[in-house]
Scaffold this motif. Structure first.
Motif, short mmCIF file in Angstrom:
data_model
loop_
_atom_site.label_atom_id
_atom_site.label_comp_id
_atom_site.label_asym_id
_atom_site.label_seq_id
_atom_site.Cartn_x
_atom_site.Cartn_y
_atom_site.Cartn_z
N ALA A 78 0.76 -1.17 -0.22
CA ALA A 78 -0.49 0.12 -0.21
C ALA A 78 0.54 1.36 -0.23
O ALA A 78 0.01 2.37 -0.47
CB ALA A 78 -0.70 0.08 1.19
N MET A 79 1.92 0.92 0.13
CA MET A 79 2.64 2.33 0.44
C MET A 79 3.95 2.52 0.17
O MET A 79 5.21 2.46 0.06
CB MET A 79 2.97 1.77 2.08
CG MET A 79 2.46 3.22 3.10
SD MET A 79 3.06 3.16 5.27
CE MET A 79 2.69 1.63 5.45
N THR A 80 3.48 2.41 -1.44
CA THR A 80 4.90 2.64 -2.98
C THR A 80 4.92 4.02 -2.75
O THR A 80 4.37 5.00 -3.00
CB THR A 80 3.67 2.14 -3.96
OG1 THR A 80 2.47 2.86 -4.74
CG2 THR A 80 3.63 0.72 -3.92
N SER A 83 1.88 5.96 -4.39
CA SER A 83 0.75 6.36 -3.38
C SER A 83 1.72 7.82 -2.33
O SER A 83 1.35 8.40 -2.07
CB SER A 83 0.80 5.55 -2.10
OG SER A 83 -0.10 4.48 -3.12
N PHE A 87 1.00 11.75 -1.73
CA PHE A 87 0.59 11.71 0.45
C PHE A 87 1.81 13.37 0.49
O PHE A 87 1.18 13.92 0.46
CB PHE A 87 0.99 10.35 1.12
CG PHE A 87 1.16 11.19 2.42
CD1 PHE A 87 0.42 11.21 3.20
CD2 PHE A 87 2.58 11.74 2.97
CE1 PHE A 87 0.46 10.97 4.71
CE2 PHE A 87 2.73 11.79 3.80
CZ PHE A 87 1.30 11.18 4.73
#
Length: 188
Positions: A78-80, A83, A87
């Motif tokens: 989820a935290m590529t 991303s 953010f």
């Protein structure tokens, strides 16, 4: 145990946002460097860590370099970087942010391991000589942090010790931050 009063290992990253050239601690020697280690899905990072790092950036300006370190030890899919880029744009993060490098299947990123971080948010302050002088997990008091930084600004550069002590590392999130899971636990 976290790294304190020893030479700061360089940040081992795979990508940087907000800069054209990869920053290194050696290239910032002679300046105070504040490293804010965070995860974009960590409630404590979003509520406390990143806003505080932004206040340090805004308050101390040219006297202090603030670097963000996206150090993902859970929810990797989820935290590529894609991303993270969105953010950083949405939260208007004004300082450079690097993505901590992972090795193989180890969920703990390299820089996180080298500094012995317990979780996120973690704030590390490196003095003008490249020595780790502050290493704290979780919410930091603004006044105490400001005083610590101001004190370091007033210090002269000291000699850098040659030996770096061994690194240690030991995730679970709540409203104050995320901690590293005990060995054998799995994260997604």
């Amino acid at each position: 145990m976290h790294l304190m009063n020893a030479p700061a290992p360089d940040l081992e990253t795979t990508h940087w946002f907000g800069v054209d050239e990869t920053p290194t601690l050696a290239s910032h020697r002679g300046r105070i460097v504040v490293i804010e280690a965070f995860q974009m899905l960590c409630p404590g990072c979003v509520a406390y860590g990143l806003p505080q790092a932004q206040r340090v950036h805004d308050t101390f300006g040219a006297d202090v370099t603030v670097l963000g370190l996206h150090t993902v030890f859970e929810h990797h899919a989820a935290m590529t970087p894609v991303s993270l880029e969105a953010f950083l744009h949405e939260y208007q993060i004004p300082f450079p942010v690097g993505v901590d490098r992972r090795e193989g299947d180890d969920p703990m990123p390299v820089t996180m391991r080298h500094y012995g971080m317990r979780g996120t948010p973690t704030m590390i302050i490196v003095d003008r000589a490249g020595i780790v002088r502050h290493h704290a997990f979780g919410h930091q008091d603004d006044l105490a942090l400001g005083a610590a930084i101001a004190s370091l600004i007033g210090e002269a550069v000291t000699d850098i010790p040659q030996e770096i002590p061994p690194h240690a590392h030991d995730t679970n999130c709540d409203e104050l931050g995320c901690t590293v899971p005990e060995q054998g636990a799995t994260t997604q």
